[in-house]
Design a protein around this motif. Sequence first.
Motif, PDB file in Angstrom:
ATOM      1  N   LEU A  90       0.809  -1.214   0.000  1.00  0.00           N
ATOM      2  CA  LEU A  90       0.000   0.000   0.000  1.00  0.00           C
ATOM      3  C   LEU A  90       0.844   1.266   0.000  1.00  0.00           C
ATOM      4  O   LEU A  90       0.361   2.333  -0.357  1.00  0.00           O
ATOM      5  CB  LEU A  90      -0.947  -0.004   1.211  1.00  0.00           C
ATOM      6  N   ASP A 158      -0.133  -6.120   5.686  1.00  0.00           N
ATOM      7  CA  ASP A 158       0.109  -4.822   5.043  1.00  0.00           C
ATOM      8  C   ASP A 158      -1.173  -4.006   4.984  1.00  0.00           C
ATOM      9  O   ASP A 158      -1.179  -2.806   5.258  1.00  0.00           O
ATOM     10  CB  ASP A 158       0.673  -5.051   3.643  1.00  0.00           C
ATOM     11  N   SER A 159      -2.263  -4.671   4.654  1.00  0.00           N
ATOM     12  CA  SER A 159      -3.553  -3.993   4.572  1.00  0.00           C
ATOM     13  C   SER A 159      -4.018  -3.504   5.939  1.00  0.00           C
ATOM     14  O   SER A 159      -4.465  -2.355   6.087  1.00  0.00           O
ATOM     15  CB  SER A 159      -4.596  -4.949   3.976  1.00  0.00           C
ATOM     16  N   LEU A 160      -3.868  -4.354   6.960  1.00  0.00           N
ATOM     17  CA  LEU A 160      -4.345  -3.991   8.297  1.00  0.00           C
ATOM     18  C   LEU A 160      -3.499  -2.884   8.921  1.00  0.00           C
ATOM     19  O   LEU A 160      -4.014  -2.024   9.636  1.00  0.00           O
ATOM     20  CB  LEU A 160      -4.337  -5.227   9.200  1.00  0.00           C
ATOM     21  N   LYS A 161      -2.187  -2.901   8.675  1.00  0.00           N
ATOM     22  CA  LYS A 161      -1.308  -1.866   9.228  1.00  0.00           C
ATOM     23  C   LYS A 161      -1.661  -0.495   8.677  1.00  0.00           C
ATOM     24  O   LYS A 161      -1.525   0.516   9.369  1.00  0.00           O
ATOM     25  CB  LYS A 161       0.152  -2.199   8.917  1.00  0.00           C
ATOM     26  N   ASN A 162      -2.109  -0.465   7.457  1.00  0.00           N
ATOM     27  CA  ASN A 162      -2.462   0.812   6.835  1.00  0.00           C
ATOM     28  C   ASN A 162      -3.870   1.268   7.192  1.00  0.00           C
ATOM     29  O   ASN A 162      -4.266   2.375   6.850  1.00  0.00           O
ATOM     30  CB  ASN A 162      -2.308   0.720   5.319  1.00  0.00           C
ATOM     31  N   SER A 163      -4.627   0.390   7.876  1.00  0.00           N
ATOM     32  CA  SER A 163      -5.972   0.779   8.298  1.00  0.00           C
ATOM     33  C   SER A 163      -6.048   0.918   9.814  1.00  0.00           C
ATOM     34  O   SER A 163      -7.134   0.945  10.388  1.00  0.00           O
ATOM     35  CB  SER A 163      -6.995  -0.268   7.819  1.00  0.00           C
ATOM     36  N   ASN A 164      -4.848   0.967  10.459  1.00  0.00           N
ATOM     37  CA  ASN A 164      -4.762   1.151  11.915  1.00  0.00           C
ATOM     38  C   ASN A 164      -5.535   0.084  12.695  1.00  0.00           C
ATOM     39  O   ASN A 164      -6.222   0.377  13.674  1.00  0.00           O
ATOM     40  CB  ASN A 164      -5.264   2.541  12.311  1.00  0.00           C
ATOM     41  N   GLU A 165      -5.424  -1.154  12.246  1.00  0.00           N
ATOM     42  CA  GLU A 165      -6.088  -2.266  12.920  1.00  0.00           C
ATOM     43  C   GLU A 165      -5.443  -2.511  14.288  1.00  0.00           C
ATOM     44  O   GLU A 165      -4.311  -2.109  14.553  1.00  0.00           O
ATOM     45  CB  GLU A 165      -5.973  -3.522  12.043  1.00  0.00           C
TER      46      GLU A 165
END
Length: 391
Positions: A90, A158-165
């Motif tokens: 991302l 990678d997806s979750l890190k960029n969505s502040n999970e």
Amino acid sequence: MKTLQKLSVLFLSIVIFISCKQKNMLVAQIEGLGNDTILVEYAPISQMHNIDDFLTDTIIAKDNKFEYTPSITEPIMAYFFPKNAAFKRLNGHPFHPQQKHLVLKLKPDDKLSVKGRLHDYYLEYYTNGSDFNKDFCEVRSKHIKNSSNAVQIELLIDSLKNSNEDKAIINELFEKRRAFDKLAGKEELKYIKSNFDKELSAYYLCRQNLDTLMKYHANLNDKIANGSFKNTLDGQVLRFKKYTLIQDAEKNITKGKTAPNFVLKSIKGDDFELNSVKNKYVVLDFWGSWCGWCIKGFPKMKEYYSKYQSKVEFIGIDCNETEEKWKTSVADNGLKWTQVINAESIEKDASVMYAIKGYPTKIILDKDKRIVDVYKGETEDFYNKLDELLK
């Protein structure tokens, strides 16, 4: 006349045989590859233990096929990756999972053929023309489909890190990914235990952790231990010895302990001895041009060198690289304080004496060569301490 006809038939057979013989060192047919650019990284096996950057090349694949004949005079390990097989993180950076690499050992006289299929998360392939590569493919086939789950998990992370999970969820995924990443090592260790007379075991052993390497290194037969991977194996054995010595040295590199003396080659070409410094505080800066944080810290170090050079002997100790790269980096970064390069022999290695586990590491010594403190990484605490001592 009959003799002439027989000779003609024989000659024609030889021509046909030669024309049909594979001309390239490597011919690969991989379904799903299509038309793509193949990125290649390779290194002479004899130099893999101390090479900083692998050599690179590119190949053009057309209609699922590519050929490759590098100009080599000794065996190499080569790693092939289809450019379009990469994923995009991302942040825009490409992600080249090792599960989609084609890994081969190539010798100057090899004629190898590869057939395979490119899947979404891994590359499946088999090789003819080399026992080493054939065995490698067989071991790989036992885990590669399951190992590729690590790729899917990495993309999810990678997806979750960029969505502040939630960090707990991300950490749980990290553990799952690590479990899949370990599958290859487990299959490779099984192979090693059953094949101490095979060159592939030497390659796999270089990829195991140092404790495992030392446990099984002595079991390799002499021909394999002293074969193509000897330098890499010896380099890993040296790393293990350094690791154990560092563990022993660590208890002596603490506040109040007397710093061990060393003699290292300076950038001027003469010997520099720590104990030659008198009536000054000392800063030991363990660094390398390959260390990004070391380079980032130089502007602040320059500032403090200008500020305290009359009261402090700053000593840069370059580690884990060639003399040429060391000298170039000192010049490029304009480092004016004392610069020495670490010794290659383990007995004189200052990074071992001072139990250095990461870079940069800075150590302050008082005027009696007692350790004031140790600072790992680029930290403001180091500069604050100098101000406190010298204000």
